[in-house]
Design a protein around this motif. Structure first.
Motif, PDB file in Angstrom:
ATOM      1  N   ILE A 142       9.153  -0.553  -3.591  1.00 36.63           N
ATOM      2  CA  ILE A 142       8.224  -0.386  -4.710  1.00 36.63           C
ATOM      3  C   ILE A 142       6.935  -1.132  -4.411  1.00 36.63           C
ATOM      4  CG2 ILE A 142      10.029  -0.062  -6.438  1.00 36.63           C
ATOM      5  CD1 ILE A 142       9.630  -3.000  -7.239  1.00 36.63           C
ATOM      6  N   ARG A 143       5.859  -0.757  -5.109  1.00 35.06           N
ATOM      7  CA  ARG A 143       4.588  -1.442  -4.930  1.00 35.06           C
ATOM      8  C   ARG A 143       4.625  -2.819  -5.584  1.00 35.06           C
ATOM      9  NH1 ARG A 143      -0.222   1.111  -3.544  1.00 35.06           N
ATOM     10  NH2 ARG A 143      -1.059  -0.999  -3.822  1.00 35.06           N
ATOM     11  N   ASP A 144       3.979  -3.770  -4.942  1.00 35.45           N
ATOM     12  CA  ASP A 144       3.834  -5.112  -5.504  1.00 35.45           C
ATOM     13  C   ASP A 144       2.729  -5.094  -6.553  1.00 35.45           C
ATOM     14  OD1 ASP A 144       3.608  -7.845  -5.993  1.00 35.45           O
ATOM     15  OD2 ASP A 144       2.334  -8.162  -4.233  1.00 35.45           O
ATOM     16  N   ALA A 145       3.085  -5.363  -7.807  1.00 32.49           N
ATOM     17  CA  ALA A 145       2.098  -5.423  -8.886  1.00 32.49           C
ATOM     18  C   ALA A 145       1.609  -6.842  -9.135  1.00 32.49           C
ATOM     19  CB  ALA A 145       2.698  -4.842 -10.178  1.00 32.49           C
ATOM     20  N   LEU A 146       2.420  -7.841  -8.795  1.00 36.36           N
ATOM     21  CA  LEU A 146       2.074  -9.224  -9.135  1.00 36.36           C
ATOM     22  C   LEU A 146       1.077  -9.829  -8.158  1.00 36.36           C
ATOM     23  CD1 LEU A 146       5.561 -10.588 -10.240  1.00 36.36           C
ATOM     24  CD2 LEU A 146       3.703  -9.686 -11.646  1.00 36.36           C
ATOM     25  N   GLY A 147       1.180  -9.480  -6.886  1.00 37.85           N
ATOM     26  CA  GLY A 147       0.247 -10.011  -5.904  1.00 37.85           C
ATOM     27  C   GLY A 147      -1.206  -9.705  -6.238  1.00 37.85           C
ATOM     28  N   PRO A 148      -1.533  -8.446  -6.612  1.00 34.78           N
ATOM     29  CA  PRO A 148      -2.916  -8.150  -6.994  1.00 34.78           C
ATOM     30  C   PRO A 148      -3.318  -8.730  -8.345  1.00 34.78           C
ATOM     31  CG  PRO A 148      -1.787  -6.170  -6.235  1.00 34.78           C
ATOM     32  CD  PRO A 148      -0.738  -7.223  -6.432  1.00 34.78           C
ATOM     33  N   MET A 149      -2.366  -8.961  -9.256  1.00 34.88           N
ATOM     34  CA  MET A 149      -2.694  -9.336 -10.631  1.00 34.88           C
ATOM     35  C   MET A 149      -2.770 -10.848 -10.835  1.00 34.88           C
ATOM     36  SD  MET A 149      -0.662  -8.377 -14.162  1.00 34.88           S
ATOM     37  CE  MET A 149       0.866  -9.140 -13.654  1.00 34.88           C
ATOM     38  N   LEU A 150      -1.795 -11.583 -10.343  1.00 33.42           N
ATOM     39  CA  LEU A 150      -1.664 -12.988 -10.731  1.00 33.42           C
ATOM     40  C   LEU A 150      -2.799 -13.888 -10.247  1.00 33.42           C
ATOM     41  CD1 LEU A 150       2.179 -13.640 -10.429  1.00 33.42           C
ATOM     42  CD2 LEU A 150       0.814 -13.268 -12.489  1.00 33.42           C
ATOM     43  N   PRO A 151      -3.326 -13.735  -9.030  1.00 32.63           N
ATOM     44  CA  PRO A 151      -4.413 -14.643  -8.637  1.00 32.63           C
ATOM     45  C   PRO A 151      -5.600 -14.603  -9.592  1.00 32.63           C
ATOM     46  CG  PRO A 151      -3.562 -13.496  -6.719  1.00 32.63           C
ATOM     47  CD  PRO A 151      -2.936 -12.850  -7.910  1.00 32.63           C
ATOM     48  N   HIS A 152      -5.975 -13.402 -10.035  1.00 24.22           N
ATOM     49  CA  HIS A 152      -7.105 -13.295 -10.954  1.00 24.22           C
ATOM     50  C   HIS A 152      -6.758 -13.890 -12.316  1.00 24.22           C
ATOM     51  CE1 HIS A 152      -9.158 -10.818  -8.012  1.00 24.22           C
ATOM     52  NE2 HIS A 152      -8.066 -10.091  -7.897  1.00 24.22           N
ATOM     53  N   GLY A 199       0.828  -1.201   0.000  1.00 20.09           N
ATOM     54  CA  GLY A 199       0.000   0.000   0.000  1.00 20.09           C
ATOM     55  C   GLY A 199       0.863   1.253   0.000  1.00 20.09           C
ATOM     56  N   GLY A 200       0.245   2.377  -0.357  1.00 17.80           N
ATOM     57  CA  GLY A 200       0.961   3.642  -0.347  1.00 17.80           C
ATOM     58  C   GLY A 200       1.864   3.827  -1.545  1.00 17.80           C
ATOM     59  N   LEU A 201       2.617   4.915  -1.508  1.00 15.95           N
ATOM     60  CA  LEU A 201       3.511   5.256  -2.601  1.00 15.95           C
ATOM     61  C   LEU A 201       4.880   4.630  -2.397  1.00 15.95           C
ATOM     62  CD1 LEU A 201       2.667   9.061  -2.994  1.00 15.95           C
ATOM     63  CD2 LEU A 201       1.895   7.176  -4.431  1.00 15.95           C
ATOM     64  N   PRO A 202       5.613   4.349  -3.498  1.00 13.21           N
ATOM     65  CA  PRO A 202       6.993   3.857  -3.363  1.00 13.21           C
ATOM     66  C   PRO A 202       7.837   4.842  -2.553  1.00 13.21           C
ATOM     67  CG  PRO A 202       6.223   3.624  -5.625  1.00 13.21           C
ATOM     68  CD  PRO A 202       5.186   4.422  -4.914  1.00 13.21           C
ATOM     69  N   ARG A 203       8.748   4.315  -1.765  1.00 13.24           N
ATOM     70  CA  ARG A 203       9.570   5.180  -0.921  1.00 13.24           C
ATOM     71  C   ARG A 203      10.824   4.437  -0.489  1.00 13.24           C
ATOM     72  NH1 ARG A 203       5.399   3.172   2.150  1.00 13.24           N
ATOM     73  NH2 ARG A 203       6.030   2.032   4.049  1.00 13.24           N
ATOM     74  N   ASP A 204      11.880   5.161  -0.310  1.00 12.37           N
ATOM     75  CA  ASP A 204      13.110   4.627   0.274  1.00 12.37           C
ATOM     76  C   ASP A 204      13.590   3.345  -0.398  1.00 12.37           C
ATOM     77  OD1 ASP A 204      12.936   6.692   2.173  1.00 12.37           O
ATOM     78  OD2 ASP A 204      11.700   5.468   3.504  1.00 12.37           O
ATOM     79  N   GLY A 205      13.489   3.294  -1.715  1.00 10.85           N
ATOM     80  CA  GLY A 205      13.926   2.120  -2.450  1.00 10.85           C
ATOM     81  C   GLY A 205      12.911   1.002  -2.496  1.00 10.85           C
TER      82      GLY A 205
END
Length: 582
Positions: free
Chosen positions: A340-350, A332-338
């Motif tokens: 990054i947001r997880d894109a695969l966790g929300p995408m791959l199950p579906h 959650g939230g914005l990328p910070r301090d090196g």
């Protein structure tokens, strides 16, 4: 396990033969042209890194599933957490022999422990440096696998498990409402004639003999059986109603007129049998309507109901456990301090569900080799999918974990961009693991290359032949596994490129040239309209902007393709393609 060769319950040897033969051809035929690492988003020489991993692995003598031997130091995985399912089940038949030792590595070097940053040596090093003895992961082949061969190997691996466990995995007999999206385990044979009796194809009048006709006051509605007609008689009839005996034809409402005395007059010639659907026009009792392996779509449910079925024999959905790796990922939230947001966790199950799988677990394990080893060992899913950790960086520990668990590596790197460092391993009898790269688009390419074909095989879907586009140069091998949904990706149905045959994937013609890798297949996001594919920007391995607006991924052969060149399409779920079983 000495003497005559034991059976091969998972069909593993035949799949290995495919991979090894393809790897040998690639090694012989691969051009020496360098690859632009920066363009692919992966620093360093990927092939050299892969060679180093092979060199670091000890020869394998124990069968798959061995976790350690007496006298060896204890691995970090506790004895009471030993990998589940490593004992060969009796119902699978005789235990297969251990695979032969892999060929010598092409480059030397000492085994390298994976160093963890910030002094966290106990985590990553524990899996990489744990004493493996002779039970390390067994890699077969001397080069990365061609894209077409990887697709085929994944499909065959899934199919082999399905065929060899059919006795202990009987089909499910489900009500029609619960069978949607599954795969037929038996052919769908008609239980009745369709239609079961002569029916009216139109609203109008059933007439007997030549006109004009005297109209009887009663009518025939759907679900009713009218009395036989005499010559010169007519009776009103509804679409789908059973035609009375001795009827000559059905006269449509718009083709007849009534006079003041109730007489019916035709407005055009009446042909014997017109607008009557004769009994068994569509099929006769016992006719095969669909073969086993067909996907159950809404239309199939309708056909089955019309043919007399209340339940369908279907294969259960393959089960998948998804493990997301990487300490750098935020939920959650914005990328910070090196981070990054997880894109695969929300995408791959579906996406996995769209591909026909039952996703049983989604866990975020971070960069903890022990956690991954325990999770894989405890998993009872047909397929384990991991994200990240498949290359050769300081915290890429999937390979050492597979070594520790005694897995068999079937595909270790694929000649495709993005997605090169994907892998396929057999972790236990009847269970496989697909390691996807951590970069989002690279992971999507790995999903379409290894996961979808393997799920098709596990689900009992047929392994159909694709186009020549994915062929490895010089190999002569055509993928006979990959199948996208055969859809017309076009706003103009007349101009769309329909597949040339029932076993072919959809194709389109490139609108613009696409630069190719000198030896690897490229999967490029494209928009498709009127049979033409327009390559999209933002197709780098870490990017999702291109694929989010794409209809498909175009399969571009090594060396690239010019404008006007036909390419195979891997359709995406939102374009009706799903990458699933239909």
């Amino acid at each position: 396990m000495s003497g005559s060769p034991a059976p091969d319950p998972d069909g593993f040897d035949s799949v290995l033969a495919l991979v090894n033969d393809a790897s040998a051809r690639r090694t012989r035929d691969e051009p020496a042209a360098p690859y632009d690492q920066e363009a692919d988003g992966r620093p360093g020489d990927a092939r050299q890194a892969a060679d180093d991993r092979v060199a670091a692995r000890p020869p394998a003598e124990e069968p798959a599933g061995a976790v350690g031997r007496p006298g060896e130091p204890e691995a970090p995985l506790a004895a009471d957490q030993a990998p589940a399912g490593t004992a060969w089940p009796a119902e699978y038949g005789p235990e297969p022999p251990g695979p032969a030792a892999p060929p010598p590595a092409r480059s030397g070097g000492e085994p390298r422990a994976h160093e963890a940053p910030d002094g966290e040596a106990s985590g990553q090093a524990s899996a990489a440096a744990a004493p493996l003895g002779q039970c390390g992961a067994r890699r077969h082949g001397s080069a990365v696998t061609g894209w077409a061969e990887a697709v085929r190997a994944a499909g065959w691996a899934g199919q082999a498990v399905r065929e060899r466990t059919s006795a202990v995995r009987p089909p499910l007999e489900l009500p029609l409402a619960e069978a949607l999206g599954l795969v037929l385990a038996r052919p769908l044979a008609a239980l009745t004639d369709l239609p079961p009796f002569d029916t009216s194809a139109m609203d109008g009048w059933a007439v007997a003999g030549p006109g004009p006709w005297r109209v009887r006051p009663d009518g025939v509605l759907a679900g009713q059986s009218g009395e036989a007609l005499a010559d010169g008689e007519a009776v009103p009839i509804a679409t789908g109603a059973r035609v009375p005996r001795d009827v000559t034809a059905v006269l449509r409402s718009e083709h007849g007129s009534l006079d003041a005395h109730g007489g019916l007059h035709p407005q055009r010639e009446v042909v014997h049998g017109q607008d009557i659907r004769p009994r068994a026009q569509e099929c006769r009792t016992g006719d095969t309507l669909l073969p086993a392996g067909s996907a159950v779509t809404p239309a199939v449910l309708g056909l089955a109901a019309a043919a007399g079925y209340d339940t369908l024999a279907v294969h259960a959905r393959p089960t998948v456990d998804l493990f997301v790796l990487g300490d750098e990922l935020l939920t959650g939230g914005l990328p910070r301090d090196g981070l990054i947001r997880d894109a695969l966790g929300p995408m791959l199950p579906h996406w996995l569900r769209e591909a026909g799988a039952e996703v049983r677990a989604v866990e975020r394990l971070g960069d903890r080799p022990d956690a991954l080893a325990r999770a894989v060992a405890a998993s009872e899913a047909d397929l384990v999918v991991t994200t990240g950790g498949t290359a050769s960086g300081p915290v890429d520990f999937v390979h050492p974990t597979l070594e520790r668990l005694g897995a068999d590596l079937l595909v270790d790197g694929v000649a495709v961009r993005p997605g090169h460092p994907m892998l396929l391993a057999r972790t236990a009898p009847g269970q496989h693991l697909v390691g996807l790269p951590g970069n989002p688009l690279a992971a999507v390419c790995g999903l379409l290359t290894l996961v979808v074909p393997l799920l098709r095989g596990l689900a009992g879907a047929p392994l159909r032949q694709g186009k020549d586009a994915g062929r490895t140069p010089g190999s002569g091998a055509v993928p006979d596994v990959y199948e996208t949904r055969r859809v017309q990706l076009s706003s103009d149905p007349l101009a769309a490129t329909a597949p040339p045959g029932p076993d072919a994937a959809p194709t389109a013609v490139l609108d613009a040239p696409v630069q190719g890798h000198p030896s690897d297949t490229r999967l490029v996001p494209v928009r498709v309209d009127a049979g033409r594919a327009r390559p999209l920007s933002f197709g780098g391995p870490a990017m999702l902007r291109g694929v989010a607006t794409a209809d498909a991924l175009a399969v571009v052969v090594p060396g690239g393709a010019e404008a006007g060149h036909p390419v195979e399409l891997l359709a995406l779920p939102w374009a009706g393609g799903g990458g699933g079983f239909t």
